[in-house]
Design a protein around this motif. Sequence first.
Motif, PDB file in Angstrom:
ATOM      1  N   THR A  59     -17.291 -18.612 -31.502  1.00  0.00           N
ATOM      2  CA  THR A  59     -17.242 -17.960 -32.812  1.00  0.00           C
ATOM      3  C   THR A  59     -17.130 -16.446 -32.700  1.00  0.00           C
ATOM      4  O   THR A  59     -16.858 -15.778 -33.691  1.00  0.00           O
ATOM      5  CB  THR A  59     -18.501 -18.302 -33.637  1.00  0.00           C
ATOM      6  OG1 THR A  59     -19.659 -17.729 -32.995  1.00  0.00           O
ATOM      7  CG2 THR A  59     -18.671 -19.810 -33.743  1.00  0.00           C
ATOM      8  N   PHE A  60     -17.332 -15.897 -31.505  1.00  0.00           N
ATOM      9  CA  PHE A  60     -17.285 -14.450 -31.329  1.00  0.00           C
ATOM     10  C   PHE A  60     -15.873 -13.989 -30.983  1.00  0.00           C
ATOM     11  O   PHE A  60     -15.107 -14.718 -30.340  1.00  0.00           O
ATOM     12  CB  PHE A  60     -18.240 -14.003 -30.213  1.00  0.00           C
ATOM     13  CG  PHE A  60     -19.669 -14.405 -30.417  1.00  0.00           C
ATOM     14  CD1 PHE A  60     -20.298 -14.185 -31.633  1.00  0.00           C
ATOM     15  CD2 PHE A  60     -20.387 -15.016 -29.406  1.00  0.00           C
ATOM     16  CE1 PHE A  60     -21.613 -14.549 -31.834  1.00  0.00           C
ATOM     17  CE2 PHE A  60     -21.709 -15.387 -29.593  1.00  0.00           C
ATOM     18  CZ  PHE A  60     -22.329 -15.151 -30.810  1.00  0.00           C
ATOM     19  N   SER A  61     -15.539 -12.771 -31.377  1.00  0.00           N
ATOM     20  CA  SER A  61     -14.299 -12.163 -30.908  1.00  0.00           C
ATOM     21  C   SER A  61     -14.375 -12.032 -29.397  1.00  0.00           C
ATOM     22  O   SER A  61     -15.360 -11.499 -28.867  1.00  0.00           O
ATOM     23  CB  SER A  61     -14.101 -10.781 -31.539  1.00  0.00           C
ATOM     24  OG  SER A  61     -13.908 -10.887 -32.936  1.00  0.00           O
ATOM     25  N   VAL A  62     -13.363 -12.509 -28.705  1.00  0.00           N
ATOM     26  CA  VAL A  62     -13.429 -12.496 -27.236  1.00  0.00           C
ATOM     27  C   VAL A  62     -13.526 -11.067 -26.726  1.00  0.00           C
ATOM     28  O   VAL A  62     -14.390 -10.734 -25.920  1.00  0.00           O
ATOM     29  CB  VAL A  62     -12.187 -13.184 -26.624  1.00  0.00           C
ATOM     30  CG1 VAL A  62     -12.363 -13.300 -25.115  1.00  0.00           C
ATOM     31  CG2 VAL A  62     -11.975 -14.559 -27.236  1.00  0.00           C
ATOM     32  N   LEU A  63     -12.627 -10.205 -27.205  1.00  0.00           N
ATOM     33  CA  LEU A  63     -12.641  -8.795 -26.823  1.00  0.00           C
ATOM     34  C   LEU A  63     -13.458  -8.022 -27.844  1.00  0.00           C
ATOM     35  O   LEU A  63     -13.219  -8.134 -29.055  1.00  0.00           O
ATOM     36  CB  LEU A  63     -11.218  -8.244 -26.768  1.00  0.00           C
ATOM     37  CG  LEU A  63     -11.060  -6.770 -26.394  1.00  0.00           C
ATOM     38  CD1 LEU A  63     -11.547  -6.526 -24.972  1.00  0.00           C
ATOM     39  CD2 LEU A  63      -9.616  -6.328 -26.543  1.00  0.00           C
ATOM     40  N   SER A  64     -14.422  -7.253 -27.374  1.00  0.00           N
ATOM     41  CA  SER A  64     -15.234  -6.457 -28.286  1.00  0.00           C
ATOM     42  C   SER A  64     -14.353  -5.576 -29.158  1.00  0.00           C
ATOM     43  O   SER A  64     -13.410  -4.943 -28.679  1.00  0.00           O
ATOM     44  CB  SER A  64     -16.209  -5.592 -27.480  1.00  0.00           C
ATOM     45  OG  SER A  64     -16.942  -4.749 -28.353  1.00  0.00           O
ATOM     46  N   SER A  68      -6.958  -9.484 -32.498  1.00  0.00           N
ATOM     47  CA  SER A  68      -7.347 -10.560 -33.406  1.00  0.00           C
ATOM     48  C   SER A  68      -8.723 -11.112 -33.057  1.00  0.00           C
ATOM     49  O   SER A  68      -9.381 -11.742 -33.885  1.00  0.00           O
ATOM     50  CB  SER A  68      -6.322 -11.699 -33.343  1.00  0.00           C
ATOM     51  OG  SER A  68      -6.455 -12.441 -32.130  1.00  0.00           O
ATOM     52  N   GLY A  69      -9.155 -10.897 -31.810  1.00  0.00           N
ATOM     53  CA  GLY A  69     -10.428 -11.438 -31.350  1.00  0.00           C
ATOM     54  C   GLY A  69     -10.361 -12.895 -30.965  1.00  0.00           C
ATOM     55  O   GLY A  69     -11.350 -13.463 -30.500  1.00  0.00           O
ATOM     56  N   LEU A  90      -0.933 -18.844 -30.961  1.00  0.00           N
ATOM     57  CA  LEU A  90      -1.136 -17.466 -31.402  1.00  0.00           C
ATOM     58  C   LEU A  90      -0.059 -16.550 -30.826  1.00  0.00           C
ATOM     59  O   LEU A  90       0.519 -15.716 -31.547  1.00  0.00           O
ATOM     60  CB  LEU A  90      -2.525 -16.982 -30.979  1.00  0.00           C
ATOM     61  CG  LEU A  90      -2.854 -15.521 -31.293  1.00  0.00           C
ATOM     62  CD1 LEU A  90      -2.895 -15.292 -32.802  1.00  0.00           C
ATOM     63  CD2 LEU A  90      -4.186 -15.112 -30.651  1.00  0.00           C
ATOM     64  N   LEU A  91       0.230 -16.696 -29.545  1.00  0.00           N
ATOM     65  CA  LEU A  91       1.260 -15.879 -28.909  1.00  0.00           C
ATOM     66  C   LEU A  91       2.625 -16.113 -29.554  1.00  0.00           C
ATOM     67  O   LEU A  91       3.380 -15.165 -29.809  1.00  0.00           O
ATOM     68  CB  LEU A  91       1.319 -16.196 -27.411  1.00  0.00           C
ATOM     69  CG  LEU A  91       0.174 -15.620 -26.561  1.00  0.00           C
ATOM     70  CD1 LEU A  91       0.040 -16.375 -25.253  1.00  0.00           C
ATOM     71  CD2 LEU A  91       0.413 -14.130 -26.296  1.00  0.00           C
TER      72      LEU A  91
END
Length: 501
Positions: free
Chosen positions: A57-62, A453-454, A489-490
Amino acid sequence: MPRAKRFLGLLLPRDGSGTGNGDDGGWSMRPMDAEQLRECGHRMVDFIADYYKSIETFSVLSQVQPGYLNELLPDSAPNRPDTLDALFDVTHWQSPNYFAYYPSDSSTAGFLGEMLSAAFNIVGFSWITSPAATELEVIVLDWFAKMLKLPSQFLSSAVGGVIQGSASEAVLVVLLAARDRTLEMHGKKSLEKLVVYASDQTHSALQKACQIAGIFPENFRLVKADYSNSYAVAPEAVSEAISVDLSSGLIPFFICATVGTTSSSAVDPLHKLGKIAQAHDMWFHIDAAYAGSACVCAEYRHHLDGVEEADSFNMNAHKWFLTNFDCSLLWVKDKSYLIEALSTNPEYLKNKASQENSVVDFKDWQIPLGRRFRSLKLWMVLRLYGVENLQSYIRKHIQLAKQFEQLVLSDSRFEVVTQRNFSLVCFRLLPPTSEDDNGRNLNYSLMDTCNSSGKIFISHTVLSGKFVLRFAVGAPLTEEKHVDAAWKLLQDEASKILGSL
């Protein structure tokens, strides 16, 4: 999952209640309070378990900006026990949607090993400071050497190995050993003549090691990799560079080969490079930091053919082997060069076992004196998962990478730039003919949009002048659905970018 966002606040009672006497906000003034440790330890385990349960549920990249934490935290340490309710925004390396760089896997077994290591908190620089830490390290390195089918010269019955913090430390200590061995032969004033050789695809850790070891910058040779051979270095090019330097009165002394280069996971020709090193009495080091893990599988072991020629061999268990960072395994054929370069023997460290040379003191195999009980977490991983399950884990990631590669090949707008090795796919969005930067801005925009996009995190490199996207499968929770979602997504973002041109 709100409480997984309250990083340390969950440990420090917010209402003044707890196990203390009430005067300290509930936090005991005794540094080691067993009951407080039990209560807070349970809370921390709950927090970590909840974190992994909801990590998707978290954005992968801060998504924060540099300096964000200064705005959330006070400018000085609290005088009294405090709570911390601020959100901790991090890049989630263990997310199943993490495909950047190379993996740095954690696991339940690795985590439990870290807990035990933290509990014992030994500083095992010599055998006498912790016999168990020293002897377990010897044993698990022998186990791993046998899993990799390394030559018997690397086993403890001959010499053995040592756990370093990272591959950067490993290459530094063997470079120092090789340097001092060479200076012993040619004289200590020959330092300015020593030359190091590696592919231009070699990790920058070698360059830093040369800087620390005093190798002249102009004597650090990066030999151009052969793009027609999947970016492996050409032995002929290395031989030619050595011949030129010999004719100039220089002293070639160190060759570094890579199994699984950072940019494209290329594999250098170990056997041929080893023979070149042997012919010129040079130290031959193999860096298999990433791909060494795959070589515990029989079908990938051939990538280590030629390791018998090496003076030293390194791989990172903390990359792709479910062993929490840091745990870098280094084997050497002759420990005497390592010890001569790194050993000190002050009076306050002398003891009977060391003086009788009946034990291994790993302080003499590394840069710092102190060392953590790293072997404990590797031992836990090997014991609790077993070799067969670990092999299956590696194979699963490679299969997912193969599937992603086929998805890329199925879309004519994209290209796979170089042969896939292991679980890394190097690809790019093909630029329209009108593009004058060979697709750099196009692919940077695609990467940046997807990362922002996270939903996923990917990284890049440059190969033969092309800006290339890297898709490295290896996070512990990644499944086929995550690879498929990343590809969608890509594709979607590529359509938007191309449509705007």
